[in-house]
Design a protein around this motif. Structure first.
Motif, PDB file in Angstrom:
ATOM      1  N   VAL A 209      16.814   7.606   7.045  1.00 51.41           N
ATOM      2  CA  VAL A 209      17.369   6.645   6.093  1.00 51.41           C
ATOM      3  C   VAL A 209      18.873   6.537   6.353  1.00 51.41           C
ATOM      4  O   VAL A 209      19.526   7.522   6.713  1.00 51.41           O
ATOM      5  CB  VAL A 209      17.115   7.059   4.634  1.00 51.41           C
ATOM      6  N   GLN A 210      19.414   5.341   6.167  1.00 54.33           N
ATOM      7  CA  GLN A 210      20.819   5.104   6.509  1.00 54.33           C
ATOM      8  C   GLN A 210      21.774   5.402   5.362  1.00 54.33           C
ATOM      9  O   GLN A 210      22.908   5.821   5.575  1.00 54.33           O
ATOM     10  CB  GLN A 210      20.998   3.643   6.956  1.00 54.33           C
ATOM     11  N   THR A 211      21.329   5.126   4.120  1.00 50.14           N
ATOM     12  CA  THR A 211      22.191   5.325   2.953  1.00 50.14           C
ATOM     13  C   THR A 211      21.446   6.138   1.903  1.00 50.14           C
ATOM     14  O   THR A 211      20.242   6.388   2.031  1.00 50.14           O
ATOM     15  CB  THR A 211      22.633   3.975   2.366  1.00 50.14           C
ATOM     16  N   ASP A 212      22.141   6.500   0.847  1.00 52.39           N
ATOM     17  CA  ASP A 212      21.612   7.459  -0.112  1.00 52.39           C
ATOM     18  C   ASP A 212      20.495   6.846  -0.965  1.00 52.39           C
ATOM     19  O   ASP A 212      20.682   5.825  -1.629  1.00 52.39           O
ATOM     20  CB  ASP A 212      22.741   7.966  -1.011  1.00 52.39           C
ATOM     21  N   VAL A 213      19.342   7.498  -0.955  1.00 49.53           N
ATOM     22  CA  VAL A 213      18.167   7.042  -1.706  1.00 49.53           C
ATOM     23  C   VAL A 213      17.924   7.889  -2.953  1.00 49.53           C
ATOM     24  O   VAL A 213      16.829   7.861  -3.536  1.00 49.53           O
ATOM     25  CB  VAL A 213      16.913   7.077  -0.804  1.00 49.53           C
ATOM     26  N   TRP A 214      18.919   8.599  -3.392  1.00 49.57           N
ATOM     27  CA  TRP A 214      18.804   9.515  -4.529  1.00 49.57           C
ATOM     28  C   TRP A 214      18.371   8.756  -5.788  1.00 49.57           C
ATOM     29  O   TRP A 214      18.968   7.774  -6.189  1.00 49.57           O
ATOM     30  CB  TRP A 214      20.152  10.199  -4.732  1.00 49.57           C
ATOM     31  N   CYS A 215      17.307   9.239  -6.426  1.00 51.46           N
ATOM     32  CA  CYS A 215      16.830   8.707  -7.713  1.00 51.46           C
ATOM     33  C   CYS A 215      16.608   7.197  -7.649  1.00 51.46           C
ATOM     34  O   CYS A 215      17.105   6.433  -8.485  1.00 51.46           O
ATOM     35  CB  CYS A 215      17.798   9.063  -8.837  1.00 51.46           C
ATOM     36  N   SER A 216      15.850   6.779  -6.658  1.00 53.90           N
ATOM     37  CA  SER A 216      15.589   5.358  -6.434  1.00 53.90           C
ATOM     38  C   SER A 216      14.177   5.012  -6.887  1.00 53.90           C
ATOM     39  O   SER A 216      13.497   5.814  -7.526  1.00 53.90           O
ATOM     40  CB  SER A 216      15.815   5.020  -4.959  1.00 53.90           C
ATOM     41  N   SER A 217      13.726   3.808  -6.536  1.00 54.67           N
ATOM     42  CA  SER A 217      12.441   3.321  -7.009  1.00 54.67           C
ATOM     43  C   SER A 217      11.731   2.579  -5.887  1.00 54.67           C
ATOM     44  O   SER A 217      12.319   2.312  -4.831  1.00 54.67           O
ATOM     45  CB  SER A 217      12.638   2.407  -8.219  1.00 54.67           C
ATOM     46  N   GLY A 218      10.456   2.218  -6.113  1.00 56.99           N
ATOM     47  CA  GLY A 218       9.733   1.547  -5.047  1.00 56.99           C
ATOM     48  C   GLY A 218       8.393   0.994  -5.485  1.00 56.99           C
ATOM     49  O   GLY A 218       7.868   1.335  -6.552  1.00 56.99           O
ATOM     50  N   SER A 219       7.848   0.131  -4.644  1.00 56.49           N
ATOM     51  CA  SER A 219       6.511  -0.443  -4.817  1.00 56.49           C
ATOM     52  C   SER A 219       5.981  -0.807  -3.438  1.00 56.49           C
ATOM     53  O   SER A 219       6.759  -1.161  -2.545  1.00 56.49           O
ATOM     54  CB  SER A 219       6.535  -1.720  -5.670  1.00 56.49           C
ATOM     55  N   VAL A 220       4.663  -0.758  -3.288  1.00 57.93           N
ATOM     56  CA  VAL A 220       4.030  -1.289  -2.087  1.00 57.93           C
ATOM     57  C   VAL A 220       3.671  -2.744  -2.360  1.00 57.93           C
ATOM     58  O   VAL A 220       3.050  -3.061  -3.379  1.00 57.93           O
ATOM     59  CB  VAL A 220       2.775  -0.480  -1.720  1.00 57.93           C
ATOM     60  N   ASN A 221       4.063  -3.654  -1.469  1.00 57.19           N
ATOM     61  CA  ASN A 221       3.789  -5.069  -1.705  1.00 57.19           C
ATOM     62  C   ASN A 221       2.368  -5.443  -1.283  1.00 57.19           C
ATOM     63  O   ASN A 221       1.577  -4.584  -0.857  1.00 57.19           O
ATOM     64  CB  ASN A 221       4.847  -5.956  -1.049  1.00 57.19           C
ATOM     65  N   SER A 222       2.040  -6.717  -1.356  1.00 58.90           N
ATOM     66  CA  SER A 222       0.667  -7.157  -1.105  1.00 58.90           C
ATOM     67  C   SER A 222       0.229  -6.936   0.334  1.00 58.90           C
ATOM     68  O   SER A 222      -0.967  -6.871   0.625  1.00 58.90           O
ATOM     69  CB  SER A 222       0.528  -8.639  -1.466  1.00 58.90           C
ATOM     70  N   ALA A 223       1.182  -6.797   1.262  1.00 56.14           N
ATOM     71  CA  ALA A 223       0.856  -6.537   2.670  1.00 56.14           C
ATOM     72  C   ALA A 223       0.815  -5.051   2.991  1.00 56.14           C
ATOM     73  O   ALA A 223       0.626  -4.668   4.144  1.00 56.14           O
ATOM     74  CB  ALA A 223       1.869  -7.232   3.574  1.00 56.14           C
ATOM     75  N   GLY A 224       1.001  -4.202   1.976  1.00 55.88           N
ATOM     76  CA  GLY A 224       0.975  -2.762   2.197  1.00 55.88           C
ATOM     77  C   GLY A 224       2.286  -2.190   2.678  1.00 55.88           C
ATOM     78  O   GLY A 224       2.333  -1.039   3.113  1.00 55.88           O
ATOM     79  N   ILE A 225       3.369  -2.962   2.592  1.00 58.15           N
ATOM     80  CA  ILE A 225       4.698  -2.524   3.032  1.00 58.15           C
ATOM     81  C   ILE A 225       5.436  -1.912   1.848  1.00 58.15           C
ATOM     82  O   ILE A 225       5.464  -2.499   0.759  1.00 58.15           O
ATOM     83  CB  ILE A 225       5.495  -3.704   3.613  1.00 58.15           C
ATOM     84  N   LEU A 226       6.026  -0.745   2.037  1.00 54.09           N
ATOM     85  CA  LEU A 226       6.805  -0.119   0.986  1.00 54.09           C
ATOM     86  C   LEU A 226       8.141  -0.844   0.826  1.00 54.09           C
ATOM     87  O   LEU A 226       8.923  -0.954   1.768  1.00 54.09           O
ATOM     88  CB  LEU A 226       7.043   1.362   1.313  1.00 54.09           C
TER      89      LEU A 226
END
Length: 604
Positions: A149-166
């Protein structure tokens, strides 16, 4: 000798008789709603009395005499990896049965090296960082490889889209406006991509995400971010929408409204819970259309962290009306919130006083005309719990502490025992079962997620500013464990179905409301077995909340016995994207409370 031959002939004759008596196609009976409100394909007790059965809803182990046997200490823990080099603050299961795991980048070096020649030079803690803060874990092989990862992902969020991509959003400082994607691949070259020309409109630290019926992602809240936005954005919409509810639920000095709980409702609107309050947000028209009573008792949102899940949605069949087929009746919806801490717990913890965590859970049927919270108590208090929906429709609650709150050095007394919760057990005193404990404390920054075989992957725990392994009561945890609920025990293997094929969709891609068939096999003859078919969305797990989590109970139209050991179930796919947002799901067949290994299906 003659007796043996006669016995063999008699056995074959009985087997043939049993098979031919059930080989014709049986339409599935109209749902006979139990007190739990869920239908099954159960055979009558006089014809079908296995040694032990697991009624799907609720998950009560029942003998042939129908007496409840509550298993205390059930389940099994397995240490998968003593160290993966990174503490598992965030997890996301992908449709290729690999899991993206990541921590934060601003504390210094991890214990996992990047491939030769890869380093970061924009770190806030050290000038050069050649270690990984993310990895890709392969469930099947129990192996992993570093990601960058290039930058800080501390305490972040996410979802997988309809194509299965995070789609991963936000983080800290240099990462708080970033949008990153991870696309599953069949080789070992895929890695994080940080978008250069698309960013978040405001900083998102401690925000929550939910995939929507149109396939986009809504990003809600974060520290001092009293608003929401979408990704990707439509040309005519604003970049950000003010959401005063988030400001109203902020406690002075403690906040207690970060990582709000989000649940997409069958009408397409969004249930939002923060602190002790909850509303229905019409994000299309940018307004609150319903507010619910405050949940009694303690605070429930970060740092007074509880957990939440929308209980399984039982889908109804389409309605035949002459020459037309009408949409099915929308299911009722119930949301559950468990655990948390009292107001002031965070400030007290910073001064070395650790207050007892909440023991209470609340359930609210949000589709009722006059919804009210119905409260009950867990066997023990718990802050920072992870609450996941199992393929059976039961819930499992694990990880966390008995005292304190979320934050650095802010909790003590780890709770090592998972809890099994049967939401449809009519007797509240029998809903919770205490399961076998882990030996590893999982406190702040731990996580858990459902695996395709029905186990739970558990990792993380780092209640310290940096990785700390000595001279502390609760060292940083780099290990990975798997917990197998009681249904995974070897003694129930004869009840476990195996999915052989899915007929109807091409390449397992479903259309909404499509009728399709599942062929399955059993290891032993099971006449008119009790089946349930469920679809589980892969969730993004962090900070005690499984974002995008939902379990759909499909309507079974008919059951056909193909041979002594094989059955075919004909079922209906979810009718609308409000119920099942487009994307990948784990499809399970549950037989008498024992789930199969899932098969990935995609709906669009």
């Amino acid at each position: 000798m003659k007796f043996k031959k006669f016995s063999l002939v008699l056995f074959l004759a009985i087997t043939l008789l049993l098979f031919t008596s059930t080989s014709q196609r049986h339409p599935h009976p109209k749902p006979a709603f139990s007190p739990a409100g869920l239908a099954s394909t159960a055979a009558s007790s006089s014809r079908f009395q296995p040694q032990i059965s697991f009624p799907t809803f609720p998950f009560t182990i029942t003998t042939s005499h129908h007496t409840a046997v509550h298993v205390t200490g059930g389940g099994e823990w397995t240490l998968l990896q003593k160290s993966i080099g990174v503490s598992a603050m965030h997890m996301q299961l992908l449709f290729n049965n690999k899991i993206v795991i990541f921590d934060r980048t601003d504390f210094g070096r991890s214990n996992l090296s990047l491939p030769s020649g890869k380093c970061r030079y924009n770190d806030e803690a050290i000038i050069e960082d050649c270690t990984a803060h993310s990895l890709l874990y392969d469930v099947a092989s129990n192996t992993y490889r570093p990601l960058m990862v290039q930058t800080d992902v501390w305490c972040s969020s996410g979802s997988v889209n309809s194509a299965g991509i995070l789609i991963q959003t936000g983080g800290y400082h240099g990462g708080d406006h970033k949008i990153r994607i991870f696309t599953p691949c069949s080789h070992d070259e895929c890695d994080w991509i940080e978008l250069q020309h698309e960013t978040l409109s405001v900083q998102r630290w401690y925000a929550s995400n939910q995939i929507l019926p149109d396939g986009r992602v809504i990003v809600v809240g974060g520290r001092r971010a009293f608003n929401y936005e979408f990704f990707p954005k439509n040309l005519l919409e604003k970049r950000v929408y003010y959401f005063p509810f988030l400001k109203e639920t902020t406690d002075p000095a403690e906040e207690n409204n970060l990582y709000p709980f989000l649940h997409l409702l069958p009408d397409g609107n969004l249930f939002v819970f923060a602190n002790q309050r909850s509303v229905v947000l019409d994000y299309v028209n940018y307004k609150i259309i319903k507010e619910f009573p405050a949940i009694p008792g303690e605070k429930r949102s970060y740092p007074a962290t509880g957990s939440s899940a929308m209980l399984p949605l039982k889908l109804n069949p389409p309605i035949a009306d002459g020459f037309f087929t009408l949409p099915p009746v929308s299911p009722s919806v119930e949301v559950m919130v468990c655990g948390g801490a009292r107001g002031g717990a965070y400030i007290n913890a910073t001064n070395g006083h650790f207050m007892a965590a909440s023991k209470s859970c609340g359930r609210i049927r949000v589709t009722d005309p006059n919804p009210k919270w119905v409260m009950e108590n867990m066997p023990m208090g718990r802050v920072m719990p992870d609450m996941l929906i199992l393929p059976t429709g039961d819930l499992i609650i694990l990880n966390g502490a008995a005292k304190g709150t979320a934050g650095w050095e802010s909790a003590i007394d780890p709770v090592l025992n998972p809890l099994l919760y049967r939401p449809h057990e009519s007797d509240p005193k029998k809903r919770f079962t205490v399961l076998k404990p882990s030996k590893i404390p999982r406190l702040y920054h731990s996580s858990a997620t459902l695996l395709p075989d029905g186990r739970i992957l558990v990792g993380g725990s780092n209640p310290h500013v940096r990785y700390t392994f000595t001279d502390v009561k609760y060292p940083t945890e780099l290990s990975l464990e798997a917990f197998s609920p009681p249904y995974g025990a070897e003694k129930y293997s004869h009840l476990r179905p195996s999915i052989l094929s899915i007929e109807g969709p091409t390449d397992n891609v479903l259309s909404y409301c499509q009728e399709f068939s599942i062929t399955l096999s059993m290891t032993m003859y099971q006449p008119e077995g009790e089946y349930t078919v469920t679809m589980a969305a892969p969730s993004f797990a962090t900070h005690s909340f499984a974002m995008n989590q939902r379990l759909l109970v499909l309507h079974i139209a008919s059951v056909e016995q193909l041979s002594v050991f094989a059955h075919k179930l004909t079922v209906y796919a979810p009718p609308t994207p409000n119920l099942a947002p487009p994307g990948y799901y784990m499809l399970f067949v549950v037989h008498q409370g024992v789930p199969s290994h899932s098969v990935w299906v995609r709906i669009k």
